[in-house]
Design a protein around this motif. Structure first.
Motif, PDB file in Angstrom:
ATOM      1  N   ALA A 152       0.858  -1.187   0.000  1.00 43.55           N
ATOM      2  CA  ALA A 152       0.000   0.000   0.000  1.00 43.55           C
ATOM      3  C   ALA A 152       0.889   1.230   0.000  1.00 43.55           C
ATOM      4  O   ALA A 152       2.050   1.169   0.392  1.00 43.55           O
ATOM      5  N   THR A 153       0.335   2.321  -0.426  1.00 42.93           N
ATOM      6  CA  THR A 153       1.086   3.564  -0.475  1.00 42.93           C
ATOM      7  C   THR A 153       0.582   4.538   0.586  1.00 42.93           C
ATOM      8  O   THR A 153      -0.617   4.587   0.869  1.00 42.93           O
ATOM      9  N   TRP A 154       1.492   5.289   1.144  1.00 45.49           N
ATOM     10  CA  TRP A 154       1.129   6.269   2.169  1.00 45.49           C
ATOM     11  C   TRP A 154       0.379   7.454   1.592  1.00 45.49           C
ATOM     12  O   TRP A 154      -0.186   8.264   2.331  1.00 45.49           O
ATOM     13  N   TRP A 155       0.334   7.583   0.276  1.00 48.63           N
ATOM     14  CA  TRP A 155      -0.388   8.691  -0.346  1.00 48.63           C
ATOM     15  C   TRP A 155      -1.871   8.694   0.042  1.00 48.63           C
ATOM     16  O   TRP A 155      -2.508   9.743   0.071  1.00 48.63           O
ATOM     17  N   ARG A 169       0.796  -2.754   4.366  1.00 48.70           N
ATOM     18  CA  ARG A 169       2.237  -2.808   4.096  1.00 48.70           C
ATOM     19  C   ARG A 169       2.884  -4.010   4.787  1.00 48.70           C
ATOM     20  O   ARG A 169       3.907  -4.509   4.328  1.00 48.70           O
ATOM     21  N   ILE A 170       2.285  -4.483   5.852  1.00 48.33           N
ATOM     22  CA  ILE A 170       2.810  -5.671   6.541  1.00 48.33           C
ATOM     23  C   ILE A 170       2.306  -6.944   5.862  1.00 48.33           C
ATOM     24  O   ILE A 170       3.082  -7.848   5.559  1.00 48.33           O
ATOM     25  N   HIS A 171       1.004  -7.030   5.604  1.00 48.99           N
ATOM     26  CA  HIS A 171       0.396  -8.290   5.193  1.00 48.99           C
ATOM     27  C   HIS A 171       0.272  -8.495   3.687  1.00 48.99           C
ATOM     28  O   HIS A 171       0.031  -9.622   3.247  1.00 48.99           O
ATOM     29  N   THR A 172       0.406  -7.446   2.887  1.00 45.83           N
ATOM     30  CA  THR A 172       0.273  -7.647   1.437  1.00 45.83           C
ATOM     31  C   THR A 172       1.503  -7.167   0.670  1.00 45.83           C
ATOM     32  O   THR A 172       1.439  -6.969  -0.538  1.00 45.83           O
ATOM     33  N   ARG A 177       9.368 -13.405   0.247  1.00 42.16           N
ATOM     34  CA  ARG A 177       8.554 -12.991   1.401  1.00 42.16           C
ATOM     35  C   ARG A 177       7.217 -12.497   0.892  1.00 42.16           C
ATOM     36  O   ARG A 177       7.149 -11.618   0.057  1.00 42.16           O
ATOM     37  N   GLN A 178       6.153 -13.103   1.398  1.00 44.05           N
ATOM     38  CA  GLN A 178       4.786 -12.710   1.061  1.00 44.05           C
ATOM     39  C   GLN A 178       4.116 -12.333   2.368  1.00 44.05           C
ATOM     40  O   GLN A 178       3.828 -13.199   3.200  1.00 44.05           O
ATOM     41  N   LEU A 226       0.305 -17.974   0.271  1.00 45.16           N
ATOM     42  CA  LEU A 226       1.394 -17.660   1.187  1.00 45.16           C
ATOM     43  C   LEU A 226       1.043 -16.398   1.974  1.00 45.16           C
ATOM     44  O   LEU A 226       0.278 -15.556   1.514  1.00 45.16           O
ATOM     45  N   GLY A 227       1.612 -16.264   3.142  1.00 41.54           N
ATOM     46  CA  GLY A 227       1.307 -15.135   4.010  1.00 41.54           C
ATOM     47  C   GLY A 227       0.330 -15.572   5.084  1.00 41.54           C
ATOM     48  O   GLY A 227      -0.061 -16.733   5.163  1.00 41.54           O
ATOM     49  N   GLU A 228      -0.082 -14.646   5.901  1.00 39.44           N
ATOM     50  CA  GLU A 228      -1.008 -14.965   6.987  1.00 39.44           C
ATOM     51  C   GLU A 228      -2.460 -14.731   6.606  1.00 39.44           C
ATOM     52  O   GLU A 228      -3.329 -14.691   7.465  1.00 39.44           O
TER      53      GLU A 228
END
Length: 156
Positions: A15-18, A65-68, A78-79, A110-112
């Motif tokens: 994701a973007t902080w914009w 930003r953590i999960h995707t 890393r996913q 993959l990922g949580e």
């Protein structure tokens, strides 16, 4: 002394902080509404919009930003919060084509997360120890290309 970090071959931040700018925009819109209706500028309502909208979006952006997020190096993929070593990937399944849904699209993502995140496309992976999974990315063709080069290079 720390070991040098491997070169990043593919990266998506998730994701973007914009998007956090929607908070100040919402506050400005509330101020404009106040002024245009003749009440004059009263900072409490725009301030509440600024804090609530920006705060809520900041939490959502940080979670995305953590999960995707996706990061591929020559050593690991890393996913989100899950990392697998490239040496664990045995095969990359071909992309889906035609009306039939390939079996790999039902594999664990993959990922949580419980599935492939919205807006991303899965990539079927055959892993060691008779395991299977789906990698995923927005720019899935670039990730597939980089993964294929790594996996095919490891087999040589």
């Amino acid at each position: 002394m720390t070991a040098p970090q491997p070169e990043i071959l593919f990266h998506e931040p998730g994701a973007t902080w914009w998007w956090a700018l929607a908070g100040p925009v919402a506050a400005g819109a509330m101020a404009a509404i106040q002024i245009s209706t003749g009440y004059g500028f009263q900072p409490i309502v725009p301030g509440i919009f600024l804090v609530l909208v920006t705060g809520f979006l900041a939490i959502q952006i940080k979670a995305a930003r953590i999960h995707t997020s996706v990061e591929l190096t020559a050593v690991a993929l890393r996913q989100g919060a899950e990392t697998i070593r490239i040496e664990e990937i045995v095969r990359i399944f071909p992309p889906a084509s035609g009306p039939e849904v390939p079996r790999w699209q039902s594999y664990r993502a993959l990922g949580e997360l419980t599935g492939v995140p919205r807006g991303r496309t899965g990539i079927g992976l055959k892993l060691t120890a008779d395991r299977s999974a789906q990698a995923w990315a927005r720019k899935h063709a670039k990730l597939r290309e980089a993964l294929t080069a790594l996996v095919d290079g490891a087999e040589s």
